[in-house]
Design a protein around this motif. Structure first.
Motif, PDB file in Angstrom:
ATOM      1  N   ALA A   4       0.636  -1.272  -0.040  1.00  0.00           N
ATOM      2  CA  ALA A   4      -0.381  -0.074   0.104  1.00  0.00           C
ATOM      3  C   ALA A   4       1.111   1.177   0.051  1.00  0.00           C
ATOM      4  CB  ALA A   4      -1.254   0.145   1.201  1.00  0.00           C
ATOM      5  N   ASP A   5       2.264   1.036   1.214  1.00  0.00           N
ATOM      6  CA  ASP A   5       2.845   2.293   0.859  1.00  0.00           C
ATOM      7  C   ASP A   5       3.873   3.041  -0.851  1.00  0.00           C
ATOM      8  OD1 ASP A   5       3.094   2.792   3.174  1.00  0.00           O
ATOM      9  OD2 ASP A   5       4.067   1.787   4.019  1.00  0.00           O
ATOM     10  N   PHE A   6       3.965   1.488  -1.748  1.00  0.00           N
ATOM     11  CA  PHE A   6       4.373   1.359  -2.410  1.00  0.00           C
ATOM     12  C   PHE A   6       3.367   2.040  -3.368  1.00  0.00           C
ATOM     13  CE2 PHE A   6       5.255  -0.236  -6.743  1.00  0.00           C
ATOM     14  CZ  PHE A   6       6.511   0.570  -6.667  1.00  0.00           C
ATOM     15  N   THR A   7       2.268   1.490  -3.420  1.00  0.00           N
ATOM     16  CA  THR A   7       1.133   2.024  -4.566  1.00  0.00           C
ATOM     17  C   THR A   7       1.007   3.155  -4.435  1.00  0.00           C
ATOM     18  OG1 THR A   7       0.347  -0.107  -4.152  1.00  0.00           O
ATOM     19  CG2 THR A   7      -1.227   1.148  -4.842  1.00  0.00           C
ATOM     20  N   ARG A   8       0.897   4.430  -3.499  1.00  0.00           N
ATOM     21  CA  ARG A   8       0.071   5.423  -2.809  1.00  0.00           C
ATOM     22  C   ARG A   8       1.091   6.346  -2.851  1.00  0.00           C
ATOM     23  NH1 ARG A   8       1.319   7.793   1.881  1.00  0.00           N
ATOM     24  NH2 ARG A   8       3.857   7.156   1.391  1.00  0.00           N
ATOM     25  N   ARG A   9       2.456   5.457  -2.905  1.00  0.00           N
ATOM     26  CA  ARG A   9       4.179   6.803  -3.558  1.00  0.00           C
ATOM     27  C   ARG A   9       3.621   6.438  -5.225  1.00  0.00           C
ATOM     28  NH1 ARG A   9       7.296   4.462  -1.030  1.00  0.00           N
ATOM     29  NH2 ARG A   9       8.237   2.799  -3.282  1.00  0.00           N
ATOM     30  N   GLU A  10       3.480   5.928  -6.224  1.00  0.00           N
ATOM     31  CA  GLU A  10       4.038   5.816  -7.458  1.00  0.00           C
ATOM     32  C   GLU A  10       2.507   6.255  -7.437  1.00  0.00           C
ATOM     33  OE1 GLU A  10       6.003   5.056  -8.420  1.00  0.00           O
ATOM     34  OE2 GLU A  10       7.332   4.122  -6.756  1.00  0.00           O
ATOM     35  N   ALA A  11       1.485   6.391  -7.414  1.00  0.00           N
ATOM     36  CA  ALA A  11       0.112   6.979  -7.701  1.00  0.00           C
ATOM     37  C   ALA A  11       0.677   9.039  -7.345  1.00  0.00           C
ATOM     38  CB  ALA A  11      -0.705   6.405  -6.794  1.00  0.00           C
ATOM     39  N   THR A  12       1.319   8.534  -6.049  1.00  0.00           N
ATOM     40  CA  THR A  12       1.226  10.148  -6.004  1.00  0.00           C
ATOM     41  C   THR A  12       2.486  10.941  -6.090  1.00  0.00           C
ATOM     42  OG1 THR A  12       0.797   9.899  -3.747  1.00  0.00           O
ATOM     43  CG2 THR A  12       2.436  11.640  -4.126  1.00  0.00           C
ATOM     44  N   HIS A  13       3.537  10.237  -7.299  1.00  0.00           N
ATOM     45  CA  HIS A  13       4.256  10.594  -8.319  1.00  0.00           C
ATOM     46  C   HIS A  13       3.212  11.137  -9.933  1.00  0.00           C
ATOM     47  CE1 HIS A  13       7.837  10.770  -6.024  1.00  0.00           C
ATOM     48  NE2 HIS A  13       7.040   9.134  -5.653  1.00  0.00           N
ATOM     49  N   LEU A  14       3.259   9.675  -9.920  1.00  0.00           N
ATOM     50  CA  LEU A  14       1.642  10.067 -10.988  1.00  0.00           C
ATOM     51  C   LEU A  14       1.339  11.264 -11.307  1.00  0.00           C
ATOM     52  CD1 LEU A  14       0.667   6.445 -12.481  1.00  0.00           C
ATOM     53  CD2 LEU A  14       2.556   7.538 -13.781  1.00  0.00           C
ATOM     54  N   LEU A  15       0.748  11.663  -9.487  1.00  0.00           N
ATOM     55  CA  LEU A  15      -0.439  12.144  -9.907  1.00  0.00           C
ATOM     56  C   LEU A  15       0.313  13.954 -10.481  1.00  0.00           C
ATOM     57  CD1 LEU A  15      -3.478  13.012  -9.574  1.00  0.00           C
ATOM     58  CD2 LEU A  15      -3.801  13.530  -7.357  1.00  0.00           C
ATOM     59  N   THR A  16       0.944  13.894  -9.346  1.00  0.00           N
ATOM     60  CA  THR A  16       2.430  15.368  -9.253  1.00  0.00           C
ATOM     61  C   THR A  16       1.982  15.547 -10.880  1.00  0.00           C
ATOM     62  OG1 THR A  16       4.055  13.924  -8.064  1.00  0.00           O
ATOM     63  CG2 THR A  16       2.492  15.028  -6.342  1.00  0.00           C
TER      64      THR A  16
END
Length: 85
Positions: A4-16
Motif C-alpha cells: 500500500a505504501d509503494f502503491t500510494r507513493r507511485e500514484a502520488t508521483h504520477l498525479l503530481t
C-alpha cells in the motif's frame, strides 16, 4: 502495508507529475499531493489510511485507478520496458 505504501507513493508521483507539481517526501508528500490535486490526493491518502486502519484496500485501489485513468488506464498486455546498461 508495504505494498500500500509503494502503491500510494507511485500514484502520488504520477498525479503530481500530471499537474507539473513537485512531489516532496516525508511530511511534505501529503501537503504537495493535496496542493496538486485536492480531490484525487485526498482519495489516495484516505485509501492508504483505510488499508492501515481496516486492512481494506478497495478505496486505495479505486483512487489509484482514477489516477491511472488520467494516463489512459493501466497497462496490461504488450507492455515491455527495455533496460539499458
Amino acid at each position: 502495508m508495504s505494498l500500500a505504501d509503494f502503491t500510494r507513493r507511485e500514484a502520488t508521483h504520477l498525479l503530481t507529475d500530471y499537474h507539473g507539481a513537485w512531489t516532496g517526501t516525508g511530511k511534505w508528500l501529503p501537503r504537495r499531493l493535496l496542493t496538486a490535486d485536492p480531490l484525487r490526493g485526498k482519495a489516495l491518502l484516505d485509501g492508504h489510511r483505510a488499508v492501515a486502519d481496516k486492512a481494506d484496500p478497495a478505496s486505495l485501489a479505486a483512487a489509484v485507478a482514477d489516477v491511472l485513468d488520467l494516463f489512459g488506464g493501466p497497462l496490461r498486455e504488450g507492455y515491455a520496458h527495455t533496460w539499458h546498461a
